[in-house]
Design a protein around this motif. Structure first.
Motif, PDB file in Angstrom:
ATOM      1  N   ARG A  71     -13.800 -15.264   4.305  1.00 18.61           N
ATOM      2  CA  ARG A  71     -14.231 -16.322   3.382  1.00 18.61           C
ATOM      3  C   ARG A  71     -15.753 -16.317   3.229  1.00 18.61           C
ATOM      4  O   ARG A  71     -16.282 -16.464   2.119  1.00 18.61           O
ATOM      5  CB  ARG A  71     -13.748 -17.670   3.918  1.00 18.61           C
ATOM      6  CG  ARG A  71     -14.096 -18.870   3.049  1.00 18.61           C
ATOM      7  CD  ARG A  71     -13.360 -20.095   3.578  1.00 18.61           C
ATOM      8  NE  ARG A  71     -13.603 -21.265   2.750  1.00 18.61           N
ATOM      9  CZ  ARG A  71     -14.381 -22.271   3.091  1.00 18.61           C
ATOM     10  NH1 ARG A  71     -14.996 -22.262   4.272  1.00 18.61           N
ATOM     11  NH2 ARG A  71     -14.544 -23.308   2.288  1.00 18.61           N
TER      12      ARG A  71
ATOM     13  N   GLY B 254      -2.832 -11.256  -3.937  1.00 18.80           N
ATOM     14  CA  GLY B 254      -3.305 -10.212  -3.020  1.00 18.80           C
ATOM     15  C   GLY B 254      -2.744  -8.862  -3.400  1.00 18.80           C
ATOM     16  O   GLY B 254      -1.896  -8.742  -4.309  1.00 18.80           O
TER      17      GLY B 254
ATOM     18  N   ILE C 119     -12.280 -10.939  -8.044  1.00 22.24           N
ATOM     19  CA  ILE C 119     -13.385 -11.785  -8.513  1.00 22.24           C
ATOM     20  C   ILE C 119     -14.300 -10.988  -9.433  1.00 22.24           C
ATOM     21  O   ILE C 119     -14.741 -11.471 -10.487  1.00 22.24           O
ATOM     22  CB  ILE C 119     -14.172 -12.349  -7.313  1.00 22.24           C
ATOM     23  CG1 ILE C 119     -13.286 -13.302  -6.506  1.00 22.24           C
ATOM     24  CG2 ILE C 119     -15.431 -13.086  -7.782  1.00 22.24           C
ATOM     25  CD1 ILE C 119     -13.847 -13.624  -5.131  1.00 22.24           C
TER      26      ILE C 119
ATOM     27  N   GLY D 228     -10.692  -8.787   2.830  1.00 17.56           N
ATOM     28  CA  GLY D 228     -11.283  -9.462   1.686  1.00 17.56           C
ATOM     29  C   GLY D 228     -11.587  -8.527   0.533  1.00 17.56           C
ATOM     30  O   GLY D 228     -12.090  -8.956  -0.506  1.00 17.56           O
TER      31      GLY D 228
ATOM     32  N   ILE E  27     -16.982 -13.099   1.296  1.00 16.54           N
ATOM     33  CA  ILE E  27     -16.714 -13.255  -0.134  1.00 16.54           C
ATOM     34  C   ILE E  27     -17.735 -14.215  -0.750  1.00 16.54           C
ATOM     35  O   ILE E  27     -18.278 -13.978  -1.840  1.00 16.54           O
ATOM     36  CB  ILE E  27     -15.285 -13.769  -0.360  1.00 16.54           C
ATOM     37  CG1 ILE E  27     -14.266 -12.702   0.023  1.00 16.54           C
ATOM     38  CG2 ILE E  27     -15.083 -14.219  -1.805  1.00 16.54           C
ATOM     39  CD1 ILE E  27     -14.242 -11.502  -0.877  1.00 16.54           C
TER      40      ILE E  27
ATOM     41  N   ASP F 228      -9.592  -7.010  -1.488  1.00 18.83           N
ATOM     42  CA  ASP F 228      -8.814  -7.281  -2.699  1.00 18.83           C
ATOM     43  C   ASP F 228      -9.358  -8.494  -3.447  1.00 18.83           C
ATOM     44  O   ASP F 228      -9.546  -8.461  -4.667  1.00 18.83           O
ATOM     45  CB  ASP F 228      -7.330  -7.442  -2.369  1.00 18.83           C
ATOM     46  CG  ASP F 228      -7.055  -8.437  -1.248  1.00 18.83           C
ATOM     47  OD1 ASP F 228      -8.011  -8.957  -0.636  1.00 18.83           O
ATOM     48  OD2 ASP F 228      -5.864  -8.695  -0.979  1.00 18.83           O
ATOM     49  N   SER F 229      -9.670  -9.578  -2.716  1.00 23.25           N
ATOM     50  CA  SER F 229     -10.244 -10.762  -3.367  1.00 23.25           C
ATOM     51  C   SER F 229     -11.567 -10.421  -4.046  1.00 23.25           C
ATOM     52  O   SER F 229     -11.839 -10.876  -5.166  1.00 23.25           O
ATOM     53  CB  SER F 229     -10.462 -11.876  -2.339  1.00 23.25           C
ATOM     54  OG  SER F 229      -9.235 -12.316  -1.805  1.00 23.25           O
ATOM     55  N   ASP F 230     -12.379  -9.626  -3.382  1.00 23.33           N
ATOM     56  CA  ASP F 230     -13.661  -9.214  -3.964  1.00 23.33           C
ATOM     57  C   ASP F 230     -13.439  -8.479  -5.281  1.00 23.33           C
ATOM     58  O   ASP F 230     -14.135  -8.741  -6.276  1.00 23.33           O
ATOM     59  CB  ASP F 230     -14.399  -8.311  -2.969  1.00 23.33           C
ATOM     60  CG  ASP F 230     -15.613  -7.639  -3.588  1.00 23.33           C
ATOM     61  OD1 ASP F 230     -16.610  -8.340  -3.843  1.00 23.33           O
ATOM     62  OD2 ASP F 230     -15.548  -6.413  -3.827  1.00 23.33           O
TER      63      ASP F 230
ATOM     64  N   ASN G  14      -8.140 -20.808  -6.419  1.00 23.84           N
ATOM     65  CA  ASN G  14      -9.260 -20.861  -5.486  1.00 23.84           C
ATOM     66  C   ASN G  14     -10.540 -21.245  -6.230  1.00 23.84           C
ATOM     67  O   ASN G  14     -10.519 -21.515  -7.437  1.00 23.84           O
ATOM     68  CB  ASN G  14      -9.410 -19.522  -4.747  1.00 23.84           C
ATOM     69  CG  ASN G  14      -9.640 -18.345  -5.695  1.00 23.84           C
ATOM     70  OD1 ASN G  14     -10.154 -18.504  -6.801  1.00 23.84           O
ATOM     71  ND2 ASN G  14      -9.272 -17.156  -5.257  1.00 23.84           N
TER      72      ASN G  14
ATOM     73  N   ARG H 243      -9.653 -14.517   8.677  1.00 22.32           N
ATOM     74  CA  ARG H 243      -9.727 -15.174   7.377  1.00 22.32           C
ATOM     75  C   ARG H 243     -10.996 -16.008   7.242  1.00 22.32           C
ATOM     76  O   ARG H 243     -11.575 -16.102   6.154  1.00 22.32           O
ATOM     77  CB  ARG H 243      -8.486 -16.052   7.179  1.00 22.32           C
ATOM     78  CG  ARG H 243      -7.185 -15.272   7.142  1.00 22.32           C
ATOM     79  CD  ARG H 243      -7.075 -14.401   5.920  1.00 22.32           C
ATOM     80  NE  ARG H 243      -6.928 -15.172   4.709  1.00 22.32           N
ATOM     81  CZ  ARG H 243      -5.780 -15.594   4.228  1.00 22.32           C
ATOM     82  NH1 ARG H 243      -4.643 -15.311   4.855  1.00 22.32           N
ATOM     83  NH2 ARG H 243      -5.732 -16.294   3.108  1.00 22.32           N
TER      84      ARG H 243
END
Length: 312
Positions: A242, A163, A200, A193, A245, A195-197, A154, A238
């Motif tokens: 996005r 994830g 990152i 979001g 994030i 988990d993505s946060d 990404n 989603r």
């Protein structure tokens, strides 16, 4: 040997939770010791059904289980509660699974083996589609039902397919990135979001990650997600995630550019919609439209309340 906690957060899915626990009866430990493992199940909708499932499976599992109830609805609250229980138990590493996905019996020790090999603080396991997944023809080409590509990354340089449905994190990274309430930030509790946060922030803080492509979880979908409404709700979610994030991690100029792209995406989706000459193309156009609308909804400062609702 490390102490490893397996954390499963569940909500309104007793049958799917039972399926996960059924697989864990046959967990392959490799050189891990059962005495150094803990299964922590956190119920985020305490109505007694998840507790009954866990009580029925606990005597049959080769590893000890701890059942916890988290009253605050929201995915971040459940994950933080699971993390707190794992660290209080003394876990050196914490592995996360989702309640609606099915791990291969050897998924855990392959994660641990990759961590030992690389020393990474975050190890991402892979996922695949169920071999017996029966999709309507008009859903087969949508983005959510395409197999992941191992090398996809990404905009943050992380695996695009990663994830909390298959990840291992060390105690070090979880403690270092934990504010007062835990490593998963509360502002993502209902909109996703989280988990993505966290991934990152871990990368930005200098923690290394590795990929264990041989650690496989089979991703599954409830029947409600295999409908047009379910797919469009997912697209709206989603799209909003996005944006949230991006606001948390991108520069002001990057955020402005992304905001303009949301409006362009909306315009293109509306223009393509009348030309959906078959159902598959129509669904693809509608999914792009719902994704764009989710982004614009988020740009307006709102968060889609997805993870605190009862499941259909």
């Amino acid at each position: 040997m490390p102490r490893v906690a397996i954390c499963v957060c569940t909500c309104d899915r007793p049958a799917l939770l039972a399926r996960v626990l059924d697989v864990l009866q046959r967990i392959e430990l490799g050189d891990l010791s059962a005495s150094d493992l803990l299964l922590a199940v956190v119920d985020n909708r305490a109505d007694g059904t998840a507790r009954s499932v866990c009580e029925s499976y606990a005597p049959r599992l080769p590893i000890p289980m701890r059942f916890i109830e988290e009253a605050r609805p929201g995915i971040s609250f459940a994950r933080n509660r699971a993390t707190a229980e794992a660290l209080a138990w003394g876990a050196d590493m914490v592995a996360f699974l989702d309640d609606d996905d099915v791990p291969q019996p050897d998924w855990l020790w392959r994660l641990v083996a990759k961590q030992r090999e690389t020393g990474a603080d975050v190890v991402f396991g892979f996922w695949c589609l169920p071999s017996d997944l029966k999709l309507p023809v008009w859903l087969r080409n949508t983005r959510y039902f395409r197999p992941p590509v191992r090398d996809d990354r990404n905009r943050f340089g992380l695996p695009a397919w990663a994830g909390t449905y298959n990840v291992l994190m060390t105690r070090r990274v979880l403690e270092a990135l934990a504010p007062e309430d835990g490593p998963f930030r509360n502002e993502f509790a209902h909109c996703g979001g989280e988990d993505s946060d966290l991934f990152i922030r871990a990368k930005g803080a200098g923690f290394a990650y590795a990929c264990a492509h041989d650690s496989i979880v089979v991703r599954a979908w409830e029947p409600s997600r295999l409908t047009l409404g379910g797919v469009l709700r997912r697209g709206f979610l989603r799209g909003g995630s996005r944006v949230h994030i991006a606001r948390a991690h991108l520069s002001t100029e990057q955020v402005k550019a992304l905001a303009w792209s949301s409006w362009r995406k909306l315009a293109k989706s509306l223009l393509r919609l009348p030309f959906g000459w078959n159902r598959s193309k129509m669904v693809g156009s509608l999914l792009s439209l719902s994704h764009a609308l989710g982004e614009i909804y988020a740009w307006a400062g709102m968060r889609y309340d997805y993870y605190s609702r009862r499941r259909p």
